[in-house]
Scaffold this motif. Structure first.
Motif, PDB file in Angstrom:
ATOM      1  N   TRP A  98      34.245  37.997  36.853  1.00 20.79           N
ATOM      2  CA  TRP A  98      33.756  38.886  35.797  1.00 20.79           C
ATOM      3  C   TRP A  98      32.350  38.434  35.414  1.00 20.79           C
ATOM      4  N   LEU A  99      31.457  39.401  35.241  1.00 16.82           N
ATOM      5  CA  LEU A  99      30.115  39.138  34.740  1.00 16.82           C
ATOM      6  C   LEU A  99      30.004  39.779  33.364  1.00 16.82           C
ATOM      7  N   VAL A 100      29.530  39.023  32.409  1.00 16.47           N
ATOM      8  CA  VAL A 100      29.376  39.543  31.046  1.00 16.47           C
ATOM      9  C   VAL A 100      27.915  39.374  30.644  1.00 16.47           C
ATOM     10  N   LEU A 101      27.287  40.484  30.297  1.00 15.15           N
ATOM     11  CA  LEU A 101      25.862  40.500  29.962  1.00 15.15           C
ATOM     12  C   LEU A 101      25.718  40.769  28.474  1.00 15.15           C
ATOM     13  N   HIS A 132      31.494  46.837  39.235  1.00 16.91           N
ATOM     14  CA  HIS A 132      32.197  47.944  38.584  1.00 16.91           C
ATOM     15  C   HIS A 132      32.168  47.720  37.075  1.00 16.91           C
ATOM     16  N   PRO A 133      31.351  48.473  36.336  1.00 20.90           N
ATOM     17  CA  PRO A 133      31.386  48.344  34.878  1.00 20.90           C
ATOM     18  C   PRO A 133      32.752  48.776  34.340  1.00 20.90           C
ATOM     19  N   MET A 134      33.341  47.934  33.523  1.00 18.37           N
ATOM     20  CA  MET A 134      34.612  48.244  32.868  1.00 18.37           C
ATOM     21  C   MET A 134      34.403  47.994  31.374  1.00 18.37           C
ATOM     22  N   THR A 135      33.981  49.050  30.693  1.00 21.02           N
ATOM     23  CA  THR A 135      33.435  48.915  29.342  1.00 21.02           C
ATOM     24  C   THR A 135      34.447  49.168  28.235  1.00 21.02           C
ATOM     25  N   GLN A 136      35.692  49.468  28.571  1.00 21.87           N
ATOM     26  CA  GLN A 136      36.627  49.937  27.551  1.00 21.87           C
ATOM     27  C   GLN A 136      36.861  48.909  26.443  1.00 21.87           C
ATOM     28  N   VAL A 141      27.627  41.527  23.162  1.00 24.05           N
ATOM     29  CA  VAL A 141      27.994  41.826  24.549  1.00 24.05           C
ATOM     30  C   VAL A 141      27.668  43.287  24.832  1.00 24.05           C
ATOM     31  N   GLN A 142      26.959  43.529  25.929  1.00 25.58           N
ATOM     32  CA  GLN A 142      26.549  44.886  26.299  1.00 25.58           C
ATOM     33  C   GLN A 142      27.236  45.403  27.559  1.00 25.58           C
ATOM     34  N   PHE A 143      27.605  44.516  28.479  1.00 27.93           N
ATOM     35  CA  PHE A 143      28.255  44.936  29.722  1.00 27.93           C
ATOM     36  C   PHE A 143      29.382  43.972  30.063  1.00 27.93           C
ATOM     37  N   ILE A 144      30.508  44.525  30.484  1.00 24.44           N
ATOM     38  CA  ILE A 144      31.578  43.758  31.113  1.00 24.44           C
ATOM     39  C   ILE A 144      31.734  44.326  32.517  1.00 24.44           C
ATOM     40  N   LEU A 145      31.534  43.489  33.528  1.00 27.28           N
ATOM     41  CA  LEU A 145      31.448  43.945  34.913  1.00 27.28           C
ATOM     42  C   LEU A 145      32.435  43.186  35.783  1.00 27.28           C
ATOM     43  N   ARG A 146      33.163  43.909  36.592  1.00 30.41           N
ATOM     44  CA  ARG A 146      34.027  43.287  37.604  1.00 30.41           C
ATOM     45  C   ARG A 146      33.226  43.248  38.901  1.00 30.41           C
TER      46      ARG A 146
END
Length: 383
Positions: free
Chosen positions: A295-298, A330-334, A355-360
């Motif tokens: 997971w990448l968190v921006l 894959h942005p998973m923003t829910q 936190v602005q993006f949660i990315l798989r």
């Protein structure tokens, strides 16, 4: 960069679709059926520039700049941007209210991030064509229609492989569970510095993100306003894709082959509101979060309009390099869209700021071609 310890949602029952498709095969013949199984994709649509909607002809270079800018990602592929030409060297980038997503993005946070990605592509393409770009944020509140004022001036070209913009795409499926390599991580983190955090598969924080993403999708799937909004942006029929050139097609949601054929012929916006659709969507997310490398968190220091624009620019810079690394994102923003999780994520992950993006993210064996639709420049440029 922080390294920790070790979207739309839809699925179709293949057995049901196979029954329908099997009968169709007898009637139409296998060869025509195979052809019919593929839905509308970007390559099927002629790249049109034309004139701005009020009649001002678009210079071919300017039209190309706007086209490449429009290949930026946006929620539900709503493509919220418009461009109002003041003269060929000055224009305003605005947000089209009819393409906002008030149910899942009521504060327009994600919309402004998308406009930042649009701006990044615009700057890259303009420099490639020999223009320097000066821009300023003109929006004072997030509901202002006009967001960016832009001026172009002639300068020496800065060549860029524009196919990197053309080939960018979201990949939801078939992520490999391999650990992301050090050099690739450095490249991913470069636009963000210490606002980039990675949580490897198997870590406690990764487990938190897996479970939180499933739960946030479940909550959102049973929130009628969010589901109704989603239903308005799914282009079930190819003719609707051709008409609107935006939104989510079965192909862009990676519902392909026989299942895609079934969806295009037998499902409708009304289907989205049924419990079976909602449940299968959550099941699809549950399957997706089993397959990834990290997971990448921006994050960012705050969520002011200028900061969101710059974070969107940095996000797009990251995306333009991932295809050659064979990395899918894959942005998973829910989790950022649903209470109470959106107010808990940063603290749960030990991050400061917003936190602005949660990315798989994960490696791919094969990178698929882009399929999401895009409006021609003449559709979103006015004078």
């Amino acid at each position: 960069m922080i390294v920790a310890e070790q979207e739309p949602r839809m699925n179709v029952d293949r057995r049901d679709s196979l029954k329908v498709v099997g009968a169709a095969a007898l009637a139409t013949g296998a060869a025509s059926l195979i052809s019919a199984c593929r839905g509308l994709v970007r390559a099927d649509l002629a790249r049109e520039h034309g004139a701005a909607s009020s009649g001002m002809a678009l210079d071919s270079q300017l039209a190309d700049i706007f086209y490449h800018a429009s290949l930026a990602p946006s929620g539900h592929n709503a493509q919220p941007w418009t461009v109002r030409l003041i003269d060929p060297a000055r224009f305003v980038v605005s947000a089209e209210r009819s393409r906002w997503l008030p149910a899942v993005d009521p504060q327009n946070r994600e919309m402004l991030l998308s406009l930042g990605a649009f701006l990044e592509n615009l700057i890259v393409a303009a420099r490639h064509h020999g223009y320097d770009v000066e821009y300023r944020v003109v929006a004072r509140i997030r509901t202002d229609r006009d967001v960016l004022g832009i001026r172009l001036t002639r300068t020496a070209p800065v060549p860029f492989p524009l196919e990197k913009i053309q080939q960018r795409r979201t990949v939801r499926r078939n992520h490999l569970p391999n650990e992301l390599r050090g050099d690739d991580l450095k490249a991913l983190a470069r636009p963000f510095g210490d606002r980039f955090a990675l949580f490897p598969r198997g870590s406690a924080h990764a487990k938190y993100l897996e479970e939180g993403t499933i739960e946030a999708n479940r909550v959102q799937a049973y929130r009628d306003d969010a589901q109704e909004e989603l239903s308005r942006w799914i282009r079930f029929r190819d003719q609707d894709g051709r008409r609107y050139r935006n939104g989510l097609t079965p192909e862009s949601m990676e519902i392909t082959g026989l299942s895609g054929w079934f969806v295009r012929h037998f499902m409708s916006p009304e289907s989205v509101m049924k419990p079976s659709f909602r449940d299968k969507g959550v099941d699809a997310v549950r399957e997706q979060v089993r397959s990834y490398g990290a997971w990448l968190v921006l994050s960012s220091a705050d969520s002011t309009i200028p900061t969101l624009i710059e974070t969107g620019r940095a996000f797009e810079r990251m995306l333009l390099g991932i295809r050659e690394q064979m990395i899918a994102i894959h942005p998973m923003t829910q989790m950022l869209e649903e209470a109470p999780m959106r107010n808990q994520v940063a603290r749960a992950l030990g991050l400061s700021g917003d936190v602005q993006f949660i990315l798989r993210a994960g490696y791919l064996k094969r990178y698929p071609d882009p399929v999401s639709l895009r409006m021609p420049a003449a559709w979103f440029v006015t004078a």
